[in-house]
Write an enzyme that holds these catalytic residues in place. Structure first.
Site, mmCIF file in Angstrom:
data_model
loop_
_atom_site.group_PDB
_atom_site.id
_atom_site.type_symbol
_atom_site.label_atom_id
_atom_site.label_comp_id
_atom_site.label_asym_id
_atom_site.label_seq_id
_atom_site.Cartn_x
_atom_site.Cartn_y
_atom_site.Cartn_z
ATOM 1 N N ASP A 146 53.799 1.787 15.843
ATOM 2 C CA ASP A 146 54.667 1.470 15.065
ATOM 3 C C ASP A 146 54.335 1.202 13.490
ATOM 4 O O ASP A 146 55.064 1.139 12.527
ATOM 5 C CB ASP A 146 55.530 -0.093 15.485
ATOM 6 C CG ASP A 146 56.269 0.287 16.591
ATOM 7 O OD1 ASP A 146 56.596 1.431 17.139
ATOM 8 O OD2 ASP A 146 56.664 -0.660 17.445
ATOM 9 N N SER A 193 59.311 -6.610 20.569
ATOM 10 C CA SER A 193 58.927 -6.500 21.904
ATOM 11 C C SER A 193 58.905 -7.564 22.874
ATOM 12 O O SER A 193 59.333 -7.575 23.884
ATOM 13 C CB SER A 193 57.655 -5.745 22.186
ATOM 14 O OG SER A 193 57.205 -4.761 21.377
ATOM 15 N N ARG A 216 67.008 10.947 22.405
ATOM 16 C CA ARG A 216 65.597 10.545 22.624
ATOM 17 C C ARG A 216 65.264 10.748 24.165
ATOM 18 O O ARG A 216 66.148 10.616 24.922
ATOM 19 C CB ARG A 216 65.104 8.915 22.355
ATOM 20 C CG ARG A 216 65.496 8.819 20.841
ATOM 21 C CD ARG A 216 65.028 7.527 20.432
ATOM 22 N NE ARG A 216 63.633 7.169 20.657
ATOM 23 C CZ ARG A 216 63.211 5.678 20.296
ATOM 24 N NH1 ARG A 216 64.055 5.032 19.868
ATOM 25 N NH2 ARG A 216 61.973 5.710 20.740
HETATM 26 C C1 S3P Z 1 57.934 -0.886 22.492
HETATM 27 C C2 S3P Z 1 56.891 0.127 22.683
HETATM 28 C C3 S3P Z 1 56.815 1.422 21.874
HETATM 29 C C4 S3P Z 1 57.039 0.979 20.339
HETATM 30 C C5 S3P Z 1 58.399 0.347 20.352
HETATM 31 C C6 S3P Z 1 58.532 -1.181 21.302
HETATM 32 C C7 S3P Z 1 57.889 -1.902 23.585
HETATM 33 O O1 S3P Z 1 57.369 2.214 22.197
HETATM 34 O O2 S3P Z 1 57.093 2.291 19.483
HETATM 35 O O3 S3P Z 1 58.832 0.033 19.038
HETATM 36 O O4 S3P Z 1 58.498 -3.126 23.185
HETATM 37 O O5 S3P Z 1 57.479 -1.342 24.611
HETATM 38 P P1 S3P Z 1 56.720 3.331 23.247
HETATM 39 O O6 S3P Z 1 56.768 2.670 24.620
HETATM 40 O O7 S3P Z 1 57.507 4.756 23.268
HETATM 41 O O8 S3P Z 1 55.291 3.816 22.955
#
Ligand code: S3P
Length: 450
Positions: free
Chosen positions: A315, A22, A121
């Site tokens: 996650d 992230s 998605r």
């Molecule tokens: C992420 C947010 C999460 C996570 C993804 C990475 C991010 O998703 O599951 O692996 O980097 O902002 P969501 O925003 O859909 O919850």
């Protein structure tokens, strides 16, 4: 690629994991908008993050990569150039959603496409608020799914209450907000990872925070170029942390890992399940806390994961489900319907694979009820094209009789290149000397209210 796994001998290891996924995405994007040259260390050179790098290159940003984990980003002072063709986000939902926000602030036209998985998605979660900000954005797919076509510019700041807890949506809107008139506020009902706001702050962009709920950015600002070093990804470390926690007297130390408290809920759950867990934050200079985590394993006990805890370990749920199968008693995961729209339908994938390894599981609309402890038996399991499912079931294989084969495991490269090498070390369990003492104790997180 197939992974073949056998039962692990005693775990006693010290490891480091690759950079946070992230944070890597956000560092590249914000450095690219800055007013100078930024060196990013610890960058995660995974397929997903390279999608973001190549997207920014397609938008006219010069990005050098002298080593896999090092990027030199030549900031463009927010002035991006129109891409020559569509931008391919591959399987990376974070790339597509963050870029949707960024591109909504540009006056040129762009089109974001993804692979078959990403094309299923939902994108309405970013499209609806970006339209409210004034972007001309539409999904070409049948159910508000990719490709996305965008013609942005002249955005206005809005106050947007997130209907779902999503850091990708929050990040997308804050990036759009950087190009909008006035103030853009994202209101979240549950805490989600705060890397976008921290990275903006680190690059000296003015933001405002009202409690945990309202995060605002003020438009028309140029990030100040700075170097940044990305810590290890706790969501990658999670696989090994659970392996050590679930093996009585197993022991693992993870060095230089991100310890941002919007990401560490996993540690509280492992404590609640009975494991010994200690963390020590060693550095907060770059706003993202980083340090070490040490886990000692026990016979775990089942737990309940629900409510506000869920977005903070979204996650980690696949690997926590595996922990649940190994634990005494029932583990319940609820309020996790978001798992159905991740890289796979993770609720169905986890239930399917746990059952095929011999666990009794009830699948619910928004979660799972897992009856442990299961005597797992090795078999062929599917990755469902989902990196976190592949890795979670590779760890399950470390606790199973016979051989476990994870099929179609190439997807692991999306978030964790090098996973197989560490897995091999776990199955050979090269004993490694632990030198760093870990201080700082944690208390178990109470079960969240429903
Ligand atoms: C992420 C947010 C999460 C996570 C993804 C990475 C991010 O998703 O599951 O692996 O980097 O902002 P969501 O925003 O859909 O919850």
């Amino acid at each position: 690629m197939e992974l073949r796994i056998k039962r692990a001998p005693r775990i006693d290891m010290e490891i480091a994991v690759p950079g946070d996924k992230s944070i890597s995405h956000r560092a590249v994007i914000i450095a690219a908008l800055s007013n100078g040259v930024c060196t990013l260390g610890g960058f995660l050179a995974s397929e997903d993050c390279m999608r973001t790098v190549n997207a920014m290159r397609a938008l006219g940003v010069k990005i050098e990569q002298p080593a896999p984990d090092k990027l030199i980003v030549h900031g463009k002072r927010r002035v991006l150039t129109p891409p020559k063709k569509e931008i391919n986000c591959g399987n990376s939902g974070t790339t597509m959603r963050l870029l949707a926000g960024l591109l909504s602030g540009q006056t040129f036209e762009s089109r974001l496409v993804g692979d078959a998985g990403l094309s299923r998605r939902p994108m309405d979660r970013v499209i609806a608020p970006l339209r409210q900000m004034g972007a001309n954005i539409l999904a070409e797919g049948p159910e508000q799914t990719p490709p996305i076509r965008i013609r942005g510019g002249s955005l206005r700041g809005i106050h947007y209450r997130l209907p779902i807890a999503s850091a990708q949506v929050k990040g997308s809107l804050l990036l759009a907000g950087l190009f909008a008139k006035g103030k853009t506020t994202v209101e979240q009902r549950s805490i989600t990872r705060n890397h976008t706001e921290l990275m903006l702050n680190y690059f000296l962009v003015r933001t405002a925070k009202d409690g945990d709920d309202n995060i605002s950015v003020f438009g028309d600002q140029v990030p100040e170029s700075r170097d940044f070093s990305i810590p290890g990804d706790i969501s990658s470390a999670a696989f090994w942390l659970v392996a050590a926690a679930a093996q009585p007297r197993g022991h693992l130390l993870v060095r230089d890992i991100g310890l941002n408290d919007t990401r560490t809920a996993l540690l509280g759950v492992l404590l609640r399940m009975g494991a010994q867990v200690r963390e020590a934050v060693e550095d907060v200079d770059q706003l993202e806390p980083r340090g070490v985590v040490e886990v000692t394993g026990v016979a775990l006990k089942g737990t309940v994961i629900q409510g506000k805890e869920v977005p903070q370990l979204i996650d980690e749920l696949p690997i926590l489900a595996v922990a649940g199968a190994l634990a005494n008693g029932t583990t319940i995961i609820r309020h996790a319907q978001e798992l159905r729209v991740k890289e796979s339908d993770r609720i169905a994938a986890i239930a399917h694979n746990l059952r095929s390894m011999g666990t009794q599981v009830t699948e619910m609309k928004d979660g799972l009820e897992i009856h442990g402890p299961a005597a797992l038996h090795g078999t062929r399991v599917a990755s469902f094209g989902d990196h976190r499912i592949a890795m979670a079931f590779a760890i399950a294989g470390l606790f199973a009789d016979g051989e476990t084969i994870v099929q179609d495991a190439d997807c692991i490269r999306e978030s964790y290149p090098g996973f197989e090498t560490v897995l091999e070390e776990f199955t050979n369990s090269k004993r490694m000397q632990i030198s760093t003492p870990v201080i700082g104790s944690l208390t178990p997180a109470p079960v969240e209210e429903a």
